[in-house]
Write a protein that holds these residues in place. Structure first.
Motif: not given
Length: 403
Positions: A36-48, A95-109
């Motif tokens: 139900l949360a409006v803050d999906g992966i984008c808001k919680s993991m990427v935009e931050t 998909g959070i797997t690809w975003l959990l480390n700091p941006p310089h260590e996470s493949l998605g970033f």
């Protein structure tokens, strides 16, 4: 032991008892199995982290509604000028797997900052992909699938969506189960018209020589089948039934449950302990018990075949033959650009099983197959290793540039 088991993640975590008491079993509000949360992966993991992110929904042909995230530009704000890349996670994670480390260590970033148009897939049953056109996760029918359906439906739906949105062929990156479903689809000549190249990290095709003590104990004891036939359709790692399953496994004197991460994945060399705490805020997540049964069949039989329904009659009903059809790895096109990276310490993607896979690819075009071996890497290092950006991701992007 009991407290530890209740918060065990059977693929990638350790020392859970130390943090388990302060974890919410689900980091999002779920009703009838739907977030139900409006803050999906984008808001919680990427935009931050200062990146632009888009949330998308993808509906499979069999009615599952999957979430997908797009990072269309790097943190600098410069729009992507390189092809799309689809990232596909492994088992019991999303998909959070690809975003959990700091941006310089996470493949998605890292990919976004290097000019790629990044798309992150989330398979059915995970926290943000629990929707369906007619079912809820409370319906047993919702969980009537194994990785066969990920090959037949989830992966094609994700590929088509990215291709339709961008008008371009894409690169693909899979980890663990994300490699198995890709190998299987490629062996059936699927998706190739939308694909530039594929990078497979901790490649899994054959599992017959897997040394992971806990995984093998579960497979050999037929414990997942027990849950399935008893009517537990959702394999929820944080649930009581799975905790009891793991407790039974740990009673085996040959199984060491005092160091769970090593027992399941092998000794990861390069995972920062703080990443484990971050990981547990979001993972592990559910899969179908039938999916776990299917993987157990692979471990016991050493084959890559469709789900075995346990009798000639049932297999005839589903497949028109008494045994499940095989996925023939030798049928993967020889000119498909492949980048395979595997580790010497990996207890799930075992070096001997990987060698069996490589033997089936012996006729692959030499200039289209790159094989990287990291002696010190285990299963989680490929997505959470603090040095993976240098030792795996830089060579991976160099490979992309060639194709």
């Amino acid at each position: 032991m009991e407290a530890r088991i209740h918060y065990l993640m059977p693929m990638m975590c350790s020392s859970l008892a130390a943090v388990g008491s302060r974890l919410n079993p689900y980091p999002i509000n779920i009703q009838d199995g739907v977030p139900l949360a409006v803050d999906g992966i984008c808001k919680s993991m990427v935009e931050t982290q200062g990146y632009v992110c888009e949330e998308h929904k993808v509906t499979t042909l069999d009615g599952y509604i999957l979430s997908m995230q797009r990072i269309p530009m790097g943190r600098s704000g410069k729009a992507a000028d390189k092809p799309p890349v689809l990232l596909q996670h492994g088992l019991l994670v999303d998909g959070i797997t690809w975003l959990l480390n700091p941006p310089h260590e996470s493949l998605g970033f890292i990919l976004a900052d290097n000019g790629y148009d990044v798309w992150i897939a989330n398979t059915r049953g995970t926290n943000y992909s629990r929707g369906h056109t007619s079912l809820t996760p409370n319906d047993p029918a919702y969980w009537e699938w194994s990785w066969d359906e990920l090959v037949a439906h989830d992966l094609p739906a994700s590929f088509r969506f990215v291709h339709d949105q961008t008008g371009q062929k894409m690169h693909y990156v899979g980890h663990s189960l994300g490699t198995l479903i890709a190998f299987s689809a490629f062996s059936q000549k699927k998706l190739l018209n939308m694909l530039r190249s594929a990078a497979l990290l901790s490649p899994i095709a054959y599992l017959g020589q897997m040394p992971s003590p806990l995984s093998r104990s579960a497979a050999d004891a037929f414990l997942a089948e027990d849950l399935y036939w008893l009517g537990l359709h959702e394999f929820a790692p944080r649930g009581e039934a799975v905790a009891k399953l793991l407790e039974d496994i740990c009673k085996n004197p040959n199984t060491n449950c005092t160091d769970l991460i090593t027992s399941f994945t092998g000794p990861n060399c390069c995972v920062n302990s703080s990443s484990t705490v971050d990981f547990l805020e979001h993972e592990p997540q559910s899969t179908a018990t039938k999916n776990m049964v299917h993987l157990a069949q692979m471990i016991r039989q050493g084959t890559i075949a469709m789900f075995d329904y346990g009798s000639k009659e049932e297999n005839m009903n589903h497949y028109g033959q008494p045994t499940p059809p095989n996925y023939n790895m030798a049928s993967i096109p020889n000119d498909l650009p492949l980048f395979l990276s595997y580790g010497g310490k990996d207890a799930l993607s075992d070096v001997n099983d990987v060698q069996t896979l490589l033997d089936t690819l012996k006729d692959h075009d030499a200039d289209k197959l790159v094989v990287q071996y990291r002696e010190d890497y285990a299963h989680a290092d490929f997505v959470f290793g603090v040095n993976a950006n240098q030792v795996v991701y830089n060579p991976l992007m160099a490979f992309f540039k060639l194709h």
